[in-house]
Write a protein that holds these residues in place. Structure first.
Motif, PDB file in Angstrom:
ATOM      1  N   ARG A   1      -2.606 129.644 -15.817  1.00 19.40           N
ATOM      2  CA  ARG A   1      -3.681 130.638 -15.770  1.00 19.40           C
ATOM      3  C   ARG A   1      -3.631 131.571 -16.971  1.00 19.40           C
ATOM      4  O   ARG A   1      -4.669 131.908 -17.569  1.00 19.40           O
ATOM      5  N   LEU A   2      -2.430 131.992 -17.366  1.00 23.57           N
ATOM      6  CA  LEU A   2      -2.297 132.914 -18.498  1.00 23.57           C
ATOM      7  C   LEU A   2      -2.835 132.287 -19.776  1.00 23.57           C
ATOM      8  O   LEU A   2      -3.697 132.866 -20.455  1.00 23.57           O
ATOM      9  N   PHE A   3      -2.338 131.100 -20.110  1.00 25.55           N
ATOM     10  CA  PHE A   3      -2.721 130.498 -21.391  1.00 25.55           C
ATOM     11  C   PHE A   3      -4.172 130.015 -21.379  1.00 25.55           C
ATOM     12  O   PHE A   3      -4.861 130.107 -22.409  1.00 25.55           O
TER      13      PHE A   3
ATOM     14  N   THR B   1      -5.976 117.211 -17.783  1.00 25.65           N
ATOM     15  CA  THR B   1      -4.953 117.544 -16.791  1.00 25.65           C
ATOM     16  C   THR B   1      -4.611 116.365 -15.876  1.00 25.65           C
ATOM     17  O   THR B   1      -3.426 116.088 -15.648  1.00 25.65           O
ATOM     18  N   PRO B   2      -5.611 115.656 -15.288  1.00 24.18           N
ATOM     19  CA  PRO B   2      -5.252 114.526 -14.412  1.00 24.18           C
ATOM     20  C   PRO B   2      -4.418 113.459 -15.107  1.00 24.18           C
ATOM     21  O   PRO B   2      -3.564 112.827 -14.476  1.00 24.18           O
TER      22      PRO B   2
ATOM     23  N   LEU C   1      -3.592 127.189 -27.131  1.00 26.52           N
ATOM     24  CA  LEU C   1      -3.475 127.919 -25.867  1.00 26.52           C
ATOM     25  C   LEU C   1      -4.043 127.090 -24.716  1.00 26.52           C
ATOM     26  O   LEU C   1      -3.508 127.108 -23.601  1.00 26.52           O
ATOM     27  N   ALA C   2      -5.142 126.370 -24.983  1.00 26.27           N
ATOM     28  CA  ALA C   2      -5.721 125.510 -23.949  1.00 26.27           C
ATOM     29  C   ALA C   2      -4.776 124.373 -23.602  1.00 26.27           C
ATOM     30  O   ALA C   2      -4.691 123.954 -22.438  1.00 26.27           O
TER      31      ALA C   2
ATOM     32  N   LEU D   1      -0.875 122.083 -19.655  1.00 20.67           N
ATOM     33  CA  LEU D   1       0.470 121.724 -19.199  1.00 20.67           C
ATOM     34  C   LEU D   1       0.881 122.562 -17.988  1.00 20.67           C
ATOM     35  O   LEU D   1       1.532 122.059 -17.065  1.00 20.67           O
ATOM     36  N   GLY D   2       0.483 123.838 -17.982  1.00 18.90           N
ATOM     37  CA  GLY D   2       0.797 124.686 -16.839  1.00 18.90           C
ATOM     38  C   GLY D   2       0.107 124.215 -15.567  1.00 18.90           C
ATOM     39  O   GLY D   2       0.732 124.110 -14.503  1.00 18.90           O
TER      40      GLY D   2
END
Length: 289
Positions: free
Chosen positions: A82-84, A104-105, A152-153, A158-159
């Protein structure tokens, strides 16, 4: 209306909600409200909303399982994602940040194979590599269009992938609503720490308060719609509609922020989406086989 059609419509509604949430948060940050403060306020609003839904469902607001090591890992990844990603949508075009997030998937499938030992054949590994190549095309490292802020994205991606993997290992005694409380709650101290580094809070104008409230409302709705979608119809039919989020983000980016994605971004986005859909459908076919 069949279950598959109903589930697909709920998935599209969820992705529209998440795209609107991103747009509203980007507008608030663009109006001069520090990103740390945006995270704090958004996290507080989401936490209270999920707490109300949890209480309404007759579930406990606190469960000892929340301090299990697996939940702490989940919270850490949630915070990082969420932060990045919030920093990414604040500092880079909404369309490119959303396009990168669509990988992401692919990272989740690769992580499930490496961490949980799930079987992934050569076709899905090939699709994962192709999808990551699409991300590189969007980023264009070393070329004229490269922006370091776009990384950052990638960190946000990764987060969120780590969060999804940790969610698989989360204690089954915790409901989706309870997980929502703790996920949003983790943003509050994270935002506070970032706010100290940014130099202090400001008082948002009435418009920014309204946009933050709108982001919380559509975010909670999107989470609920996503849960309904995944519990209605076949996963192989419903899940590919996740990628409509990119379409909504492209439209909102062009209409609200006057973004004009270049050919490399559009081609890279198409590659990521195609690889993701193939991976999902191939995984479902392998499971049936």
């Amino acid at each position: 209306m069949t279950d598959n059609l109903r589930g697909s419509l709920f998935m599209v509604a969820a992705m529209l909600g998440f795209a609107i949430e991103d747009m509203l948060l980007k507008r608030v940050a663009g109006a001069g409200v520090p990103v740390g403060e945006v995270l704090m306020l958004f996290g507080t609003g989401g936490m209270l909303a999920f707490a109300a839904l949890t209480a309404r469902a007759g579930q406990a607001l606190w469960h000892p399982a929340v301090v299990a090591p697996r939940m702490l890992w989940k919270a850490g990844f949630e915070v990082g994602g969420r932060l990045f990603y919030t920093l990414a949508i604040a500092l880079t075009p909404l369309s490119s940040a959303s396009a990168i997030l669509q990988a992401t998937p692919l990272v989740v499938v690769a992580g499930a194979a490496l961490i949980f030992g799930e079987r992934v054949g050569w076709r899905r590994w090939s699709a994962i590599l192709v999808g990551l190549a699409g991300v590189l095309l969007i980023l264009r490292p070393g070329l004229e269009g490269f922006s370091a802020a776009s990384l950052l994205a990638v960190a946000g991606l990764l987060g969120f992938a780590g969060r999804d993997l940790a969610t698989r290992a989360a204690p089954k005694v915790l409901s989706n609503l309870q997980l929502g409380i703790y996920g949003f709650a983790a943003m509050v101290p994270t935002g506070a720490g970032l706010l100290l580094w940014e130099g202090g809070a400001v008082v948002p104008a009435a418009l920014q308060w309204a946009e933050l409230a709108g982001a919380v409302c559509v975010g909670v709705f999107a989470y609920w719609a996503l849960t309904v979608a995944m519990r209605t119809g076949e996963v192989s039919v419903v899940t590919p509609f996740r990628y409509t989020r990119l379409l909504f983000a492209l439209v909102l980016g062009m209409v609200v922020f006057h973004e004009r994605p270049d050919a490399a971004t559009l081609i890279g986005s198409a590659i990521v989406v195609a690889a993701g859909v193939f991976t999902l459908l191939r995984g479902r076919a392998s499971a049936r086989g």
